[in-house]
Design an enzyme around this catalytic site. Structure first.
Site, mmCIF file in Angstrom:
data_model
loop_
_atom_site.group_PDB
_atom_site.id
_atom_site.type_symbol
_atom_site.label_atom_id
_atom_site.label_comp_id
_atom_site.label_asym_id
_atom_site.label_seq_id
_atom_site.Cartn_x
_atom_site.Cartn_y
_atom_site.Cartn_z
ATOM 1 N N PHE A 24 48.557 36.668 43.712
ATOM 2 C CA PHE A 24 48.097 36.225 42.383
ATOM 3 C C PHE A 24 48.714 37.165 41.336
ATOM 4 O O PHE A 24 48.740 38.377 41.521
ATOM 5 C CB PHE A 24 46.571 36.326 42.341
ATOM 6 C CG PHE A 24 45.912 35.426 41.328
ATOM 7 C CD1 PHE A 24 45.325 34.231 41.709
ATOM 8 C CD2 PHE A 24 45.851 35.797 39.997
ATOM 9 C CE1 PHE A 24 44.697 33.408 40.779
ATOM 10 C CE2 PHE A 24 45.228 34.987 39.063
ATOM 11 C CZ PHE A 24 44.645 33.795 39.450
ATOM 12 N N ALA A 58 43.485 39.197 45.056
ATOM 13 C CA ALA A 58 42.876 40.512 45.287
ATOM 14 C C ALA A 58 41.628 40.401 46.175
ATOM 15 O O ALA A 58 41.362 41.289 46.993
ATOM 16 C CB ALA A 58 42.519 41.152 43.954
ATOM 17 N N GLU A 60 41.120 38.767 48.714
ATOM 18 C CA GLU A 60 41.429 38.692 50.152
ATOM 19 C C GLU A 60 41.973 40.020 50.702
ATOM 20 O O GLU A 60 42.175 40.150 51.913
ATOM 21 C CB GLU A 60 42.451 37.576 50.414
ATOM 22 C CG GLU A 60 41.879 36.158 50.306
ATOM 23 C CD GLU A 60 41.539 35.722 48.890
ATOM 24 O OE1 GLU A 60 42.325 36.007 47.983
ATOM 25 O OE2 GLU A 60 40.465 35.116 48.704
ATOM 26 N N ALA A 82 46.842 42.712 40.813
ATOM 27 C CA ALA A 82 46.534 42.821 39.388
ATOM 28 C C ALA A 82 45.460 41.792 39.044
ATOM 29 O O ALA A 82 45.656 40.589 39.245
ATOM 30 C CB ALA A 82 47.785 42.573 38.563
ATOM 31 N N VAL A 83 44.318 42.292 38.578
ATOM 32 C CA VAL A 83 43.231 41.400 38.161
ATOM 33 C C VAL A 83 43.096 41.511 36.643
ATOM 34 O O VAL A 83 42.903 42.603 36.103
ATOM 35 C CB VAL A 83 41.902 41.775 38.852
ATOM 36 C CG1 VAL A 83 40.784 40.853 38.380
ATOM 37 C CG2 VAL A 83 42.045 41.703 40.370
ATOM 38 N N ILE A 84 43.236 40.368 35.981
ATOM 39 C CA ILE A 84 43.202 40.359 34.515
ATOM 40 C C ILE A 84 41.987 39.574 34.037
ATOM 41 O O ILE A 84 41.755 38.442 34.485
ATOM 42 C CB ILE A 84 44.495 39.740 33.943
ATOM 43 C CG1 ILE A 84 45.718 40.510 34.485
ATOM 44 C CG2 ILE A 84 44.481 39.773 32.412
ATOM 45 C CD1 ILE A 84 47.045 39.887 34.142
ATOM 46 N N THR A 88 35.856 34.116 31.677
ATOM 47 C CA THR A 88 34.619 34.156 32.463
ATOM 48 C C THR A 88 34.493 35.517 33.159
ATOM 49 O O THR A 88 35.457 36.294 33.171
ATOM 50 C CB THR A 88 34.650 33.061 33.555
ATOM 51 O OG1 THR A 88 35.650 33.442 34.529
ATOM 52 C CG2 THR A 88 35.003 31.698 32.987
ATOM 53 N N HIS A 90 34.708 36.171 36.147
ATOM 54 C CA HIS A 90 35.356 36.103 37.461
ATOM 55 C C HIS A 90 36.050 37.422 37.845
ATOM 56 O O HIS A 90 35.885 37.922 38.961
ATOM 57 C CB HIS A 90 36.370 34.948 37.443
ATOM 58 C CG HIS A 90 36.925 34.592 38.780
ATOM 59 N ND1 HIS A 90 36.136 34.316 39.861
ATOM 60 C CD2 HIS A 90 38.205 34.456 39.208
ATOM 61 C CE1 HIS A 90 36.909 34.034 40.908
ATOM 62 N NE2 HIS A 90 38.168 34.123 40.536
ATOM 63 N N ARG A 129 50.387 49.154 33.270
ATOM 64 C CA ARG A 129 50.061 49.870 34.512
ATOM 65 C C ARG A 129 50.925 49.452 35.701
ATOM 66 O O ARG A 129 50.743 49.926 36.810
ATOM 67 C CB ARG A 129 48.575 49.653 34.833
ATOM 68 C CG ARG A 129 47.689 50.478 33.920
ATOM 69 C CD ARG A 129 46.305 49.940 33.717
ATOM 70 N NE ARG A 129 45.569 50.779 32.768
ATOM 71 C CZ ARG A 129 45.757 50.764 31.432
ATOM 72 N NH1 ARG A 129 46.631 49.930 30.882
ATOM 73 N NH2 ARG A 129 45.068 51.579 30.652
HETATM 74 N N1 INI Z 1 43.184 37.240 41.978
HETATM 75 C C1 INI Z 1 43.916 38.295 41.548
HETATM 76 O O1 INI Z 1 44.524 39.001 42.365
HETATM 77 N N2 INI Z 1 43.992 38.567 40.217
HETATM 78 C C2 INI Z 1 43.318 37.821 39.269
HETATM 79 O O2 INI Z 1 43.445 38.118 38.057
HETATM 80 C C3 INI Z 1 42.550 36.727 39.710
HETATM 81 N N3 INI Z 1 41.808 35.934 38.750
HETATM 82 O O3 INI Z 1 41.635 36.368 37.601
HETATM 83 O O4 INI Z 1 41.324 34.844 39.056
HETATM 84 C C4 INI Z 1 42.493 36.446 41.085
HETATM 85 N N4 INI Z 1 41.777 35.393 41.559
HETATM 86 C C5 INI Z 1 41.923 34.886 42.893
HETATM 87 C C6 INI Z 1 41.006 35.581 43.871
HETATM 88 O O5 INI Z 1 41.449 36.908 44.149
HETATM 89 C C7 INI Z 1 40.967 34.822 45.188
HETATM 90 O O6 INI Z 1 42.257 34.711 45.722
HETATM 91 C C8 INI Z 1 40.371 33.435 45.041
HETATM 92 O O7 INI Z 1 39.122 33.511 44.371
HETATM 93 C C9 INI Z 1 40.143 32.795 46.432
HETATM 94 O O8 INI Z 1 39.211 33.567 47.152
#
Ligand code: INI
Length: 157
Positions: A24, A58, A60, A82-84, A88, A90, A129
């Site tokens: 992702f 992330a 997983e 990278a989680v942005i 929401t 989430h 980053r």
């Molecule tokens: N996964 C990420 O690695 N980064 C993100 O920013 C992100 N957002 O924002 O949704 C993200 N979502 C997917 C998540 O990690 C799972 O793969 C998905 O929910 C299936 O379990």
């Protein structure tokens, strides 16, 4: 004074590491991976001793880290991604789940597992980053993994 102090060095020669990468936002996680590989090799590690595993997101990363830890073949593991933050909560849920689970994988398997997931409020913060203004979190995560792997070897106290 006769204090025994133990610390890990930053020599990667002979260490085996596993890197779990989230696909992702892969334009960012590919930069983190590049920094991670560069750090390991610059510290004397061999590319033959690196195993990279790609996962969908992330969320997983902890499960794949758990599976790798169970092999008993790695000296340390690093999860990167990278989680942005979006509209929401989430991203917050992912970040707290990942950090708690990564710590659990480390404790349950008695192996250093370093959390190199970038948690950013926006895209600009994330880019900073992943190899620009604020360095490369993948690079720093591997540096911590090398130190912890060597510390673990030293800690047969
Ligand atoms: N996964 C990420 O690695 N980064 C993100 O920013 C992100 N957002 O924002 O949704 C993200 N979502 C997917 C998540 O990690 C799972 O793969 C998905 O929910 C299936 O379990």
């Amino acid at each position: 004074m006769n204090i025994k102090e133990v610390s890990g060095n930053l020599v990667a020669k002979g260490l085996k590491i596993g890197i779990i990468v989230s696909r992702f936002n892969d334009f960012l996680s590919k930069q983190l991976l590049s920094g991670a590989l560069d750090c390991f090799v610059r510290h004397g590690g061999s590319d033959k001793d690196i195993t990279v595993v790609w996962v969908p997101g992330a969320n997983e990363t902890p499960l794949a880290a758990h599976k790798m830890a169970k092999t008993g073949k790695m000296d340390a593991l690093v999860v990167i991604g990278a989680v942005i933050q979006g509209a929401t909560p989430h991203a917050d849920l992912i970040n707290s789940q990942v950090s708690r689970s990564v710590a659990k994988v480390a404790m349950d398997n008695n192996i250093p597992v370093i959390n190199g997931v970038v948690c950013a409020s926006n895209l600009e913060q994330a880019i900073e980053r992943c190899g620009t203004k604020a360095g490369n979190k993948g690079w720093h995560a591997v540096e911590a993994a090398i130190e912890m792997a060597n510390l673990y070897k030293e800690m047969a106290i």
